[in-house]
Design an enzyme around this catalytic site. Structure first.
Site, PDB file in Angstrom:
ATOM      1  N   THR A   9       0.847  -1.182   0.000  1.00 41.23           N
ATOM      2  CA  THR A   9       0.000   0.000   0.000  1.00 41.23           C
ATOM      3  C   THR A   9       0.885   1.235   0.000  1.00 41.23           C
ATOM      4  O   THR A   9       2.042   1.171   0.396  1.00 41.23           O
ATOM      5  CB  THR A   9      -0.944   0.023   1.220  1.00 41.23           C
ATOM      6  N   ASN A  11      -0.556   3.843   1.554  1.00 36.88           N
ATOM      7  CA  ASN A  11      -1.305   4.517   2.606  1.00 36.88           C
ATOM      8  C   ASN A  11      -0.608   4.349   3.965  1.00 36.88           C
ATOM      9  O   ASN A  11      -0.602   3.256   4.519  1.00 36.88           O
ATOM     10  CB  ASN A  11      -2.718   3.924   2.650  1.00 36.88           C
ATOM     11  N   ASP A  68      -7.014  -7.238   1.316  1.00 38.28           N
ATOM     12  CA  ASP A  68      -8.101  -6.703   0.503  1.00 38.28           C
ATOM     13  C   ASP A  68      -9.359  -6.922   1.309  1.00 38.28           C
ATOM     14  O   ASP A  68      -9.526  -7.966   1.945  1.00 38.28           O
ATOM     15  CB  ASP A  68      -8.191  -7.387  -0.865  1.00 38.28           C
TER      16      ASP A  68
END
Length: 193
Positions: A9, A11, A68
């Site tokens: 990711t 993030n 996910d």
């Protein structure tokens, strides 16, 4: 000995969340390179988690972890599912769209699902775990915490939406918390990792 685990990711919030789940392990987490993008082409949460972990592991030559997750609404045949994040461009758009599509439907049952996968540097999936949190969709948002669908996802046992829960409570009951609870014993018992 500390080992590097690349989080699939960009993030930083997701990295912090995963670091908290893996706090008592010997893994040091780092974000994937910004320019490394993996398209989520799988039709299940497991397929997307494995795809992201595998591609990031191969590209970086390190162990990689990916998850996910998304919301599945029973009355909408599992929609938005793997498209949960792409169901609108903002959280409020996604919530509005979901509430409009549900309309006055009586069956508000839903579940959040999360699959976590860890891949070895050659891209092989070494570990995988799934967590599910059942709940229901409210008719209007409630609470200011969390993100995404949290304000309309109500957990009857706690009589709160995800957005009304403290971070600690959400971590203990959420789909992601359950996936990591299932992953940690595998990680501890794995001779590969």
């Amino acid at each position: 000995m500390t080992k590097l685990l690349v989080v699939a990711t960009s993030n930083p919030g997701k990295l912090r969340e995963m670091q908290a789940y893996l706090a008592n392990t010997n893994w040091e987490l780092t974000l994937k390179p910004e320019e490394l993008e993996v398209e989520e082409t799988g039709d299940t949460f497991a397929a997307n988690a494995c795809l992201k972990a595998s591609e990031v592991a191969k590209a970086t030559g390190n162990w990689a972890i990916a998850d996910d997750s998304g919301l599945q609404v029973d009355a909408l045949n599992g929609v938005p599912g793997v498209y949960s994040a792409r169901y609108g461009t903002t959280d409020s758009e996604r919530i509005s769209r979901l509430l409009n599509e549900l309309g006055s439907e009586v069956n508000r049952q839903a579940q959040f699902v999360c699959v976590v996968a860890i891949a070895s540097p050659d891209g092989a999936i070494a570990l995988q775990a799934e967590g599910i949190c059942r709940g229901e969709i409210l008719h209007a948002p409630r609470g200011n915490g969390g993100f995404g669908y949290d304000p309309i996802f109500y957990v009857p046992e706690k009589q709160l939406t995800f957005a009304q829960m403290t971070p600690e409570l959400k971590k203990s009951v959420s789909h992601r918390g359950q996936a990591f609870a299932a992953l940690l014993p595998q990680l501890a018992n794995s001779t590969e990792c």
